[in-house]
Design an enzyme around this catalytic site. Structure first.
Site, PDB file in Angstrom:
ATOM      1  N   HIS A 175       9.451 -24.858   6.885  1.00 23.00           N
ATOM      2  CA  HIS A 175       8.472 -25.668   7.613  1.00 23.00           C
ATOM      3  C   HIS A 175       7.031 -25.424   7.175  1.00 23.00           C
ATOM      4  CE1 HIS A 175      11.075 -26.834  11.367  1.00 23.00           C
ATOM      5  NE2 HIS A 175      11.701 -27.055  10.216  1.00 23.00           N
ATOM      6  N   CYS A 219       2.890  -3.368   3.960  1.00 25.68           N
ATOM      7  CA  CYS A 219       2.083  -2.203   4.338  1.00 25.68           C
ATOM      8  C   CYS A 219       2.788  -1.587   5.541  1.00 25.68           C
ATOM      9  CB  CYS A 219       0.623  -2.572   4.585  1.00 25.68           C
ATOM     10  SG  CYS A 219       0.309  -3.685   5.971  1.00 25.68           S
ATOM     11  N   ASP A 266       0.858  -1.184   0.000  1.00 24.96           N
ATOM     12  CA  ASP A 266       0.000   0.000   0.000  1.00 24.96           C
ATOM     13  C   ASP A 266       0.898   1.239   0.000  1.00 24.96           C
ATOM     14  OD1 ASP A 266       0.853   0.365   2.610  1.00 24.96           O
ATOM     15  OD2 ASP A 266      -1.144   0.248   3.525  1.00 24.96           O
ATOM     16  N   HIS A 303       6.573 -31.919   7.605  1.00 27.19           N
ATOM     17  CA  HIS A 303       6.022 -30.575   7.449  1.00 27.19           C
ATOM     18  C   HIS A 303       4.952 -30.545   6.359  1.00 27.19           C
ATOM     19  CE1 HIS A 303       9.135 -29.382  10.164  1.00 27.19           C
ATOM     20  NE2 HIS A 303      10.071 -29.816   9.337  1.00 27.19           N
ATOM     21  N   THR A 315       2.460  -2.034   8.835  1.00 27.23           N
ATOM     22  CA  THR A 315       2.867  -3.073   9.799  1.00 27.23           C
ATOM     23  C   THR A 315       3.141  -4.416   9.145  1.00 27.23           C
ATOM     24  OG1 THR A 315       0.557  -3.718  10.107  1.00 27.23           O
ATOM     25  CG2 THR A 315       1.444  -2.038  11.623  1.00 27.23           C
TER      26      THR A 315
HETATM   27  C1  RB5 Z   1      -2.107   2.504   6.586  1.00 31.47           C
HETATM   28  O1  RB5 Z   1      -2.119   3.668   7.316  1.00 31.47           O
HETATM   29  C2  RB5 Z   1      -1.895   1.316   7.505  1.00 31.47           C
HETATM   30  O2  RB5 Z   1      -3.036   1.058   8.251  1.00 31.47           O
HETATM   31  C3  RB5 Z   1      -1.508   0.094   6.703  1.00 31.47           C
HETATM   32  O3  RB5 Z   1      -0.357   0.371   5.959  1.00 31.47           O
HETATM   33  C4  RB5 Z   1      -1.185  -1.155   7.472  1.00 31.47           C
HETATM   34  O4  RB5 Z   1      -0.276  -0.904   8.495  1.00 31.47           O
HETATM   35  C5  RB5 Z   1      -2.322  -1.955   7.922  1.00 31.47           C
HETATM   36  O5  RB5 Z   1      -2.174  -3.105   8.416  1.00 31.47           O
END
Ligand code: RB5
Length: 149
Positions: free
Chosen positions: A102, A69, A12, A137, A71
């Protein structure tokens, strides 16, 4: 894993520079990189990009995928909704190696707001450099697949 070293990348808006760095890095290591964007920093929706990359892997068009993204979590959740996808978020190289060896993970997810560039590239190398070990596995991976109904 299919013979072709073809790798799909997507993210993203939160991860565009890191994704592009990973694309160049993987290409330099001999991977045929299919970077499906996006390319502008405009706010976008990670489920769309996770699903689009996942479909490239699930269809067999690409052997592996890397998605990002902020996180790594949201886009991973979306990718794992696509039948045949096993995607894990990694913040360390041990896990990145193990999800290939695995769990036969076919996608890796990274958080651009979590890991720095140097660690991200090491994680990518660990993931792309490992192979599924099969054996016991494989039984467990088949059990995961069976949960898809
Ligand atoms: C975008 O602001 C953020 O929510 C997205 O990049 C991500 O971290 C969501 O899991």
């Amino acid at each position: 894993m299919p013979d072709r070293k073809r790798l799909v990348l997507s993210s993203d808006h939160a991860a565009i520079p890191l994704r592009q760095t990973i694309a160049a890095h993987a290409a330099a290591k001999g991977w045929e990189v299919v970077d499906i964007g996006p390319t502008t920093a405009e706010s976008t929706h990670y489920p769309d990009h996770g699903a689009a990359a996942a479909r490239r892997v699930a269809s067999g068009d690409c052997a592996l995928g890397i998605i990002l993204c902020g996180t790594g979590q949201g886009i991973m959740m979306a990718a794992n909704k696509v039948r045949g996808i096993r995607c894990g978020v990694c913040t360390d190289t041990f896990s990145a190696r193990m999800i290939r060896q695995h769990n036969d993970a076919n996608m890796l997810s990274l958080g651009a707001r979590v890991v720095g560039e140097g660690l991200a590239l090491d994680i990518v190398d660990a993931f792309l450099g490992a192979e599924f070990e099969g054996g016991r596995h494989a039984t467990r991976v088949d059990m995961i697949t069976a949960l898809e109904g």
